[in-house]
Write a protein that holds these residues in place. Structure first.
Motif, PDB file in Angstrom:
ATOM      1  N   GLY A 287     -11.322  -5.109   3.376  1.00 26.31           N
ATOM      2  CA  GLY A 287     -11.042  -4.465   4.648  1.00 26.31           C
ATOM      3  C   GLY A 287     -11.423  -3.003   4.672  1.00 26.31           C
TER       4      GLY A 287
ATOM      5  N   ASP B 288       0.825  -1.198   0.000  1.00 30.85           N
ATOM      6  CA  ASP B 288       0.000   0.000   0.000  1.00 30.85           C
ATOM      7  C   ASP B 288       0.864   1.254   0.000  1.00 30.85           C
ATOM      8  N   SER B 289       2.004   1.186   0.674  1.00 32.00           N
ATOM      9  CA  SER B 289       2.891   2.351   0.733  1.00 32.00           C
ATOM     10  C   SER B 289       3.410   2.722  -0.655  1.00 32.00           C
TER      11      SER B 289
ATOM     12  N   CYS C 188     -10.949   1.134   5.262  1.00 34.95           N
ATOM     13  CA  CYS C 188      -9.991   2.135   4.794  1.00 34.95           C
ATOM     14  C   CYS C 188      -8.984   2.432   5.904  1.00 34.95           C
ATOM     15  N   SER C 189      -7.707   2.337   5.579  1.00 35.27           N
ATOM     16  CA  SER C 189      -6.660   2.591   6.570  1.00 35.27           C
ATOM     17  C   SER C 189      -6.442   4.093   6.736  1.00 35.27           C
ATOM     18  N   ASP C 190      -5.836   4.463   7.849  1.00 37.18           N
ATOM     19  CA  ASP C 190      -5.529   5.869   8.098  1.00 37.18           C
ATOM     20  C   ASP C 190      -4.596   6.426   7.024  1.00 37.18           C
ATOM     21  N   SER C 191      -3.658   5.586   6.562  1.00 45.36           N
ATOM     22  CA  SER C 191      -2.705   6.062   5.557  1.00 45.36           C
ATOM     23  C   SER C 191      -3.397   6.371   4.239  1.00 45.36           C
ATOM     24  N   TYR C 192      -4.304   5.501   3.790  1.00 41.78           N
ATOM     25  CA  TYR C 192      -5.057   5.793   2.564  1.00 41.78           C
ATOM     26  C   TYR C 192      -5.955   7.007   2.755  1.00 41.78           C
ATOM     27  N   ARG C 193      -6.570   7.091   3.921  1.00 47.54           N
ATOM     28  CA  ARG C 193      -7.461   8.217   4.209  1.00 47.54           C
ATOM     29  C   ARG C 193      -6.699   9.543   4.092  1.00 47.54           C
TER      30      ARG C 193
ATOM     31  N   CYS D 191     -12.744   4.505   0.929  1.00 47.13           N
ATOM     32  CA  CYS D 191     -12.185   5.638   1.654  1.00 47.13           C
ATOM     33  C   CYS D 191     -12.945   6.925   1.329  1.00 47.13           C
TER      34      CYS D 191
ATOM     35  N   THR E  87     -11.077  -1.702  -0.149  1.00 50.53           N
ATOM     36  CA  THR E  87     -10.266  -0.510   0.083  1.00 50.53           C
ATOM     37  C   THR E  87      -9.215  -0.384  -1.014  1.00 50.53           C
TER      38      THR E  87
END
Length: 212
Positions: free
Chosen positions: A74, A39-40, A76-81, A111, A107
């Protein structure tokens, strides 16, 4: 190559198929290799494409639309957000495939700020494999087969390459997807149809915001 063709394949030339975006400029950014990615990697590429990153250098042609024909299950992660918030604040539209599990929207399509795209079949109703949920903003053709054996009846036509493990250069490599093993099916192909349309909207009205 297949998603890029749906957005911006050459138009009005009597060859193959036409991209939805007609004459839009493309900025291909590789985020995943043959062994996958993280994802990064995707998030770093989004920031770079939007002109918000100087690593490894500044993008001289910032994108107005980012198409993400990818995702996973899953929340939405904080990083994608955070990344989607940054790029949309910069005026960049983020279009994401909803997913193909027939379940909740994946995801990063789920998001805030992303335009999640579900898939419809040839008859206009939701295709069975498309993810669905309140995060979906719009639907577009995704291709469907309906038959259980033989060639797929309703795939999407787009650009591709004949190489099995590496691209084949020239006319020998330039092919179009058909009804066989290389049929184009999925919300990954719905998303670029929307991205191309957004590109047309921005070509006509450059001051439109992502919310518009």
């Amino acid at each position: 190559t297949q998603t890029a063709g749906l957005i911006g394949a050459a138009t009005n030339n009597g060859i193959g198929m036409a991209g939805a975006g007609r004459d839009v400029m493309m900025l291909p950014v590789r985020v995943l290799g043959k062994c996958g990615g993280f994802d990064s990697d995707i998030q770093a590429a989004m920031l770079w494409a939007a002109g918000l990153s100087t690593t490894p250098n500044t993008n001289p042609y910032p994108a107005k639309v980012i198409n993400l024909s990818l995702g996973s299950t899953g929340a939405c992660s904080d990083s994608y957000r955070q990344v989607i918030q940054q790029v949309t604040a910069a005026g960049v539209v983020v279009v994401v495939a909803a997913g193909n599990e027939g379940l909740a929207v994946g995801t990063p399509a789920n998001c805030p700020g992303a335009i999640a795209v579900a898939g419809v079949r040839h008859a206009g109703t939701k295709v069975g494999y498309s993810d669905l949920g309140p995060e979906v903003a719009i639907a577009a053709p995704a291709g469907n087969c309906v038959n259980l054996s033989g060639n797929c009846l309703y795939p999407l036509l787009t650009t591709s390459n004949s190489g099995d493990i590496a691209p084949v250069a020239g006319e020998a490599g330039a092919i179009y997807t058909g009804t066989g093993a290389n049929a184009s099916l999925g919300t990954s192909f719905s998303a670029p149809l929307v991205s191309g349309t957004v590109g047309l909207m921005l070509s006509s009205h450059p001051n439109l915001s992502p919310a518009d």
